[in-house]
Design a protein around this motif. Structure first.
Motif, PDB file in Angstrom:
ATOM      1  N   ILE A 111       0.403   5.409   6.391  1.00  0.00           N
ATOM      2  CA  ILE A 111       0.779   6.396   5.378  1.00  0.00           C
ATOM      3  C   ILE A 111      -0.327   7.431   5.166  1.00  0.00           C
ATOM      4  O   ILE A 111      -0.152   8.365   4.377  1.00  0.00           O
ATOM      5  N   PHE A 112      -1.462   7.269   5.858  1.00  0.00           N
ATOM      6  CA  PHE A 112      -2.565   8.196   5.679  1.00  0.00           C
ATOM      7  C   PHE A 112      -2.413   9.434   6.556  1.00  0.00           C
ATOM      8  O   PHE A 112      -3.225  10.352   6.498  1.00  0.00           O
TER       9      PHE A 112
ATOM     10  N   ASP B 219      -5.613   1.332  -8.428  1.00  0.00           N
ATOM     11  CA  ASP B 219      -4.978   2.649  -8.469  1.00  0.00           C
ATOM     12  C   ASP B 219      -5.715   3.549  -9.465  1.00  0.00           C
ATOM     13  O   ASP B 219      -6.034   3.084 -10.577  1.00  0.00           O
TER      14      ASP B 219
ATOM     15  N   GLU C 120      -8.674   7.102  -3.734  1.00  0.00           N
ATOM     16  CA  GLU C 120      -8.824   8.415  -3.104  1.00  0.00           C
ATOM     17  C   GLU C 120      -9.364   8.230  -1.689  1.00  0.00           C
ATOM     18  O   GLU C 120     -10.570   8.185  -1.460  1.00  0.00           O
TER      19      GLU C 120
ATOM     20  N   PHE D 262       0.884  -1.168   0.000  1.00  0.00           N
ATOM     21  CA  PHE D 262       0.000   0.000   0.000  1.00  0.00           C
ATOM     22  C   PHE D 262       0.918   1.212   0.000  1.00  0.00           C
ATOM     23  O   PHE D 262       1.709   1.398   0.913  1.00  0.00           O
ATOM     24  N   GLU D 263       0.828   2.060  -1.027  1.00  0.00           N
ATOM     25  CA  GLU D 263       1.738   3.199  -1.112  1.00  0.00           C
ATOM     26  C   GLU D 263       1.022   4.463  -1.556  1.00  0.00           C
ATOM     27  O   GLU D 263      -0.053   4.413  -2.160  1.00  0.00           O
ATOM     28  N   LYS D 264       1.650   5.578  -1.237  1.00  0.00           N
ATOM     29  CA  LYS D 264       1.066   6.880  -1.572  1.00  0.00           C
ATOM     30  C   LYS D 264       1.632   7.350  -2.910  1.00  0.00           C
ATOM     31  O   LYS D 264       2.834   7.274  -3.150  1.00  0.00           O
ATOM     32  N   ASN D 265       0.728   7.836  -3.773  1.00  0.00           N
ATOM     33  CA  ASN D 265       1.158   8.415  -5.041  1.00  0.00           C
ATOM     34  C   ASN D 265       1.538   9.880  -4.850  1.00  0.00           C
ATOM     35  O   ASN D 265       1.266  10.484  -3.814  1.00  0.00           O
TER      36      ASN D 265
ATOM     37  N   LYS E 288      -1.210  12.442  -3.917  1.00  0.00           N
ATOM     38  CA  LYS E 288      -1.885  12.216  -2.630  1.00  0.00           C
ATOM     39  C   LYS E 288      -3.017  11.186  -2.726  1.00  0.00           C
ATOM     40  O   LYS E 288      -3.829  11.074  -1.820  1.00  0.00           O
ATOM     41  N   THR E 289      -3.086  10.461  -3.844  1.00  0.00           N
ATOM     42  CA  THR E 289      -3.947   9.280  -3.902  1.00  0.00           C
ATOM     43  C   THR E 289      -3.086   8.088  -3.470  1.00  0.00           C
ATOM     44  O   THR E 289      -1.899   8.246  -3.164  1.00  0.00           O
ATOM     45  N   TYR E 290      -3.686   6.899  -3.474  1.00  0.00           N
ATOM     46  CA  TYR E 290      -2.959   5.731  -2.995  1.00  0.00           C
ATOM     47  C   TYR E 290      -3.059   4.593  -4.004  1.00  0.00           C
ATOM     48  O   TYR E 290      -3.947   4.568  -4.865  1.00  0.00           O
ATOM     49  N   LYS E 291      -2.129   3.658  -3.868  1.00  0.00           N
ATOM     50  CA  LYS E 291      -2.070   2.508  -4.769  1.00  0.00           C
ATOM     51  C   LYS E 291      -1.941   1.233  -3.945  1.00  0.00           C
ATOM     52  O   LYS E 291      -1.078   1.133  -3.080  1.00  0.00           O
TER      53      LYS E 291
END
Length: 228
Positions: free
Chosen positions: A225-226, A146, A149, A114-117, A120-123
Motif C-alpha cells: 500500500i506504500f 496511528d 508517517e 496495515f491500512e492507509k489513512n 496519506k499516513t498509515y494505521k
C-alpha cells in the motif's frame, strides 16, 4: 424477635415472617440497600430475588433490570442459567490461557491490518483474541498504532523508528495495563503487489513492576500500500 431469630429467618428466605419486622431490621444489623448493592455486585440473583420479595428498591439501573425480569415472572434460576450459558460461550471463544503468563509469544493475535489513512499516513492494527487470566476473560483487546508517517525514504532505508510512548497502547496482564511500544518497522523486501515487513514491539512490564520487559518481532507480508 431476637437478632439470631431474624437472621435464621433470613437464611431460610422466609419472607412472610420477615416482612412484618422489617422496620426493626436495622437493629439486627440488616440494611436493605447494602445487601441489594452487594448482591448485584456479586451477581447473587438468589439473594436479589429474596430482597425483591421483601420490596427492596431498585437502587441501581442494573438492579432495576433484574427486578423487572422478576416482575415478568422470571426466576433467579433462569437468570443464573442464562449467565452460565453466556460465560461458557465466552470460554469457548478463548484462544489462550495467560494465567501463568511467561512469554509475549503466547499472546493470541488476530489478523493484523496495515491500512492507509485519508491523509496519506498509515494505521497498524493488531487485534488481540480473547484470552483467559484466572477466571477473567479479556475480550476486545487491540493495539492500534496511528498515525504512522512512512515515506519512500523509510522503505528504501529499510527501517522506520518510533519514539517511546508515541501511541499510548497497553495490554492487560498481571492485574494492570502494561504499556506496549512500537519500536520500529523493518522493510524486508518489496514486489509490485506485496511487501515483507517485521513489526518490532516492546512490552514494558517493568513499568508496573510486573517483571522484565519483553520484545516481540512479528513478520508480516502485506499488500504494498506504500506505492502511490
Amino acid at each position: 424477635m431476637t437478632r439470631k431469630e431474624f437472621w435464621k429467618l433470613y437464611e431460610e428466605r422466609d419472607s412472610e415472617k420477615i416482612l412484618p419486622v422489617l422496620s426493626k431490621a436495622k437493629t439486627f444489623g440488616f440494611s436493605m440497600k447494602e445487601y441489594a448493592l452487594q448482591s448485584s455486585a456479586l451477581r447473587d440473583y438468589e439473594q436479589l430475588y429474596f430482597l425483591w420479595q421483601l420490596k427492596a428498591k431498585a437502587y441501581t439501573e442494573n438492579i432495576k433490570v433484574i427486578f423487572e425480569r422478576f416482575e415478568k415472572g422470571e426466576t433467579y434460576k433462569e437468570i443464573m442459567l442464562e449467565e452460565a450459558k453466556e460465560k461458557q460461550k465466552k470460554l469457548d471463544s478463548v484462544k489462550a490461557d495467560l494465567t501463568k503468563f511467561k512469554s509475549v509469544k503466547k499472546i493470541p493475535f488476530g489478523e493484523i491490518i496495515f491500512e492507509k489513512n485519508e491523509d496519506k499516513t498509515y494505521k497498524l492494527t493488531l487485534p488481540i483474541l480473547p484470552y483467559l487470566i484466572d477466571d477473567y476473560i479479556c475480550e476486545n483487546g487491540i493495539l492500534e498504532f496511528d498515525p504512522l508517517e512512512i515515506t519512500e525514504k523509510h522503505i528504501n532505508k529499510g527501517r522506520i523508528d518510533f519514539e517511546d510512548d508515541t501511541f499510548g497502547q497497553s495490554i492487560y496482564l498481571f492485574g494492570s495495563h502494561n504499556p506496549v511500544d512500537l519500536n520500529f518497522i523493518e522493510f524486508k523486501g518489496t514486489s509490485k503487489n506485496n511487501i515483507n515487513i517485521e513489526i518490532n514491539l516492546a512490552f514494558l512490564f517493568e513499568y508496573e513492576s510486573n517483571g522484565k520487559d519483553q520484545k516481540l518481532v512479528i513478520p508480516l507480508t502485506i499488500p504494498n500500500i506504500f506505492i502511490n
